[in-house]
Design an enzyme around this catalytic site. Structure first.
Site, PDB file in Angstrom:
ATOM      1  N   TYR A 145       1.023  -1.186  -0.027  1.00  0.00           N
ATOM      2  CA  TYR A 145      -0.031  -0.100  -0.005  1.00  0.00           C
ATOM      3  C   TYR A 145       0.809   1.162   0.124  1.00  0.00           C
ATOM      4  O   TYR A 145       1.856   1.363   0.877  1.00  0.00           O
ATOM      5  CB  TYR A 145      -0.745  -0.059   1.049  1.00  0.00           C
ATOM      6  N   ASP A 240       9.297   2.884   0.222  1.00  0.00           N
ATOM      7  CA  ASP A 240       8.158   3.484   0.946  1.00  0.00           C
ATOM      8  C   ASP A 240       8.335   3.167   2.238  1.00  0.00           C
ATOM      9  O   ASP A 240       7.680   2.023   2.775  1.00  0.00           O
ATOM     10  CB  ASP A 240       6.998   3.144   0.419  1.00  0.00           C
ATOM     11  N   LYS A 268       3.932   8.452   9.448  1.00  0.00           N
ATOM     12  CA  LYS A 268       3.654   7.835  10.631  1.00  0.00           C
ATOM     13  C   LYS A 268       4.356   8.364  11.905  1.00  0.00           C
ATOM     14  O   LYS A 268       4.248   9.390  12.310  1.00  0.00           O
ATOM     15  CB  LYS A 268       3.552   6.531  10.495  1.00  0.00           C
TER      16      LYS A 268
HETATM   17  C1  LIG Z   1       0.193   4.429   5.811  1.00  0.00           C
HETATM   18  C2  LIG Z   1       1.035   4.187   4.710  1.00  0.00           C
HETATM   19  C3  LIG Z   1       0.994   5.143   3.579  1.00  0.00           C
HETATM   20  C4  LIG Z   1      -0.279   6.163   3.533  1.00  0.00           C
HETATM   21  O1  LIG Z   1       0.143   7.140   4.462  1.00  0.00           O
HETATM   22  P1  LIG Z   1      -1.091   8.191   4.803  1.00  0.00           P
HETATM   23  O2  LIG Z   1      -0.336   8.936   5.911  1.00  0.00           O
HETATM   24  O3  LIG Z   1      -2.178   7.182   5.550  1.00  0.00           O
HETATM   25  O4  LIG Z   1      -1.564   8.996   3.786  1.00  0.00           O
HETATM   26  C5  LIG Z   1       1.875   4.894   2.379  1.00  0.00           C
HETATM   27  N1  LIG Z   1       2.481   3.810   2.484  1.00  0.00           N
HETATM   28  C6  LIG Z   1       2.649   3.062   3.539  1.00  0.00           C
HETATM   29  C7  LIG Z   1       3.643   1.941   3.306  1.00  0.00           C
HETATM   30  C8  LIG Z   1       1.953   3.048   4.676  1.00  0.00           C
HETATM   31  O5  LIG Z   1       2.009   2.158   5.644  1.00  0.00           O
END
Ligand SMILES: *Cc1c(COP(=O)(O)O)cnc(C)c1O
Length: 432
Positions: A145, A240, A268
């Site tokens: 994701y 990511d 995060k």
């Molecule tokens: C949570 C997450 C996102 C998206 O971040 P948001 O702050 O919810 O937009 C993107 N990549 C990874 C790997 C994530 O865990």
């Protein structure tokens, strides 16, 4: 029939004013059924719902709360910042400090731009990669994701077609045609794809430890292999690390596995619970971002004083010696404990863990390496496990396809209480 709780009442009320009653889909408990507890407060490892039920929390706001909820140093930093004004739309010293801290701690980052969410970070990193390479295509992996940007809401087309198809209505076919999708941990498939497609691929984006299909660690050599293929083809590698950054190690997955990406996205933890994201990497690439270069990206609230204060306080706490060692062995004890309880009840499962991020799949498979294997999991058994644990006061992620998170506030007593609950719930899983 159970009497209506305050959470039931709020959830019903919320349905009228908010789509599905929640501001992010996973909170609605669709995968497990039932009413999500509405939270009124949290402290350390615990959250309290509006019915005054206390839970040991393994969601941690989906990762950010690595120091525990309402850590006094983070609270104080945000209160101080607020008293000086919430936002100026002009630069501040704290932004420079946060950027410097990130650069110091994350091996591959030489320059960084702050944004407001992980979604913004990944969208911006891909724009930069496309600009820098002059190419349009993007390769990602099934089950990863990267936020809800259009380009990432793609799934593999059927048959031999390599064009992606939208995974959500409202995403133009033309947008995801440039997004290629392959199974996680399958380096051979990446090699084959590059052999057919090489000229057009701007970037490979990957969760270096997948955390959005449950917790699925990279196979030995997978990340290294991606780096090698990318270098050979002039493709940029984007890690990511929105979830894994400052989670699986102080320097993220790139430090843990010793692989250097060209660009990294963060989120995060760097906001300490406030809305922040960031993308950074090689200086020559980052200098192409406006206003030093032509690649446009902006944000009214980017580098917000409250968010940078919370982020800096959090990074300061996790920089203390022994922080990650403590997290590691506590999470190891938790996961080994749960695994042995399930084993002694003859419940087939795969338990995964990297640092303080963990997953549990109720599957007969011996390993879970990709989305298809994660999908072999027994959902009915998971739902029983989840609701059983919730009743015992343990708040786990409400889906087998989400990772769990430990904070530094999860001490031995908290872990013991969790294992006691697991003991109670595990034997109910054996009843048909
Ligand atoms: C949570 C997450 C996102 C998206 O971040 P948001 O702050 O919810 O937009 C993107 N990549 C990874 C790997 C994530 O865990």
């Amino acid at each position: 029939m159970n009497p209506m709780t305050q959470s039931d009442t709020l959830f019903q009320r919320a349905q009228h004013s908010i789509p599905g009653g929640v501001n992010s889909p996973v909170r609605a408990f669709k995968a497990v059924g039932g009413t999500p507890p509405f939270i009124q407060s949290a402290q350390g490892a615990r959250v309290v719902d509006v019915d005054n039920r206390h839970y040991i929390d393994y969601i941690g706001s989906w990762g950010p709360m690595i120091c525990g909820h309402a850590h006094p140093e983070v609270v104080e930093a945000v209160q101080k910042a607020m008293s000086r004004g919430a936002s100026f739309g002009a630069p501040t010293e704290k932004e420079v400090q946060l950027a410097e801290t990130i650069i110091n701690l994350v091996p591959s980052i030489e320059m960084v731009r702050l944004v407001n969410s992980g979604t913004e970070a990944t969208m911006s990193a891909v724009r930069l990669a496309r600009a820098a390479t002059g190419r349009d295509s993007l390769l990602m992996f099934e089950g990863c994701y990267h936020g809800h940007g259009d380009a990432f809401l793609a799934k593999a087309g059927s048959g031999l077609a390599t064009f992606g198809v939208p995974s959500s209505p409202g995403v133009p076919q033309a947008t995801v045609q440039q997004t290629l999708t392959l199974p996680y941990n399958n380096l051979q498939a990446v090699n084959d794809l590059f052999a057919r497609h090489d000229a057009g691929i701007a970037a490979v984006i990957v969760e270096p430890v997948a955390g959005n299909m449950g917790c699925v660690p990279p196979e030995p050599g997978f990340l290294q292999g991606l780096a090698t293929i990318c270098r050979r083809h002039g493709t940029l590698l984007i890690f990511d690390e929105v979830m894994t950054g400052f989670r699986v190690a102080r320097g993220g997955a790139q430090e843990l596995y010793g692989v250097t990406p060209d660009l990294t996205t963060l989120g995060k933890i760097i906001g300490g619970g406030l809305p922040v994201g960031a993308y950074g990497g090689r200086r020559d690439l980052m200098q192409q971002i406006a206003p030093s270069g032509p690649v446009y990206q902006a944000g009214t609230l980017s580098g917000n004083p409250l968010a940078t204060a919370a982020g800096l306080a959090t990074l300061n706490i996790l920089s203390q010696p022994g922080f990650y060692e403590t997290l590691e062995w506590r999470c190891q004890r938790l996961c080994a404990g749960i695994s042995s309880i399930l084993e002694s009840n003859a419940i087939p499962h795969v338990a995964t863990r990297v640092g303080s991020m963990f997953g549990l799949f109720f599957t007969n498979n011996k390993t879970v390496k990709n989305f298809d294997e994660a999908n072999t999991s027994d959902r009915i058994r998971f739902n029983r496990w989840f609701h059983g644990m919730l009743q015992q006061g343990i708040f786990l992620a409400p889906s087998q396809f989400e990772a769990g998170f430990l904070s530094i506030a999860h001490d031995d007593a908290i872990i013991d209480a969790t294992l006691d609950a697991a003991q109670q719930v595990a034997f109910t899983l054996t009843v048909p």
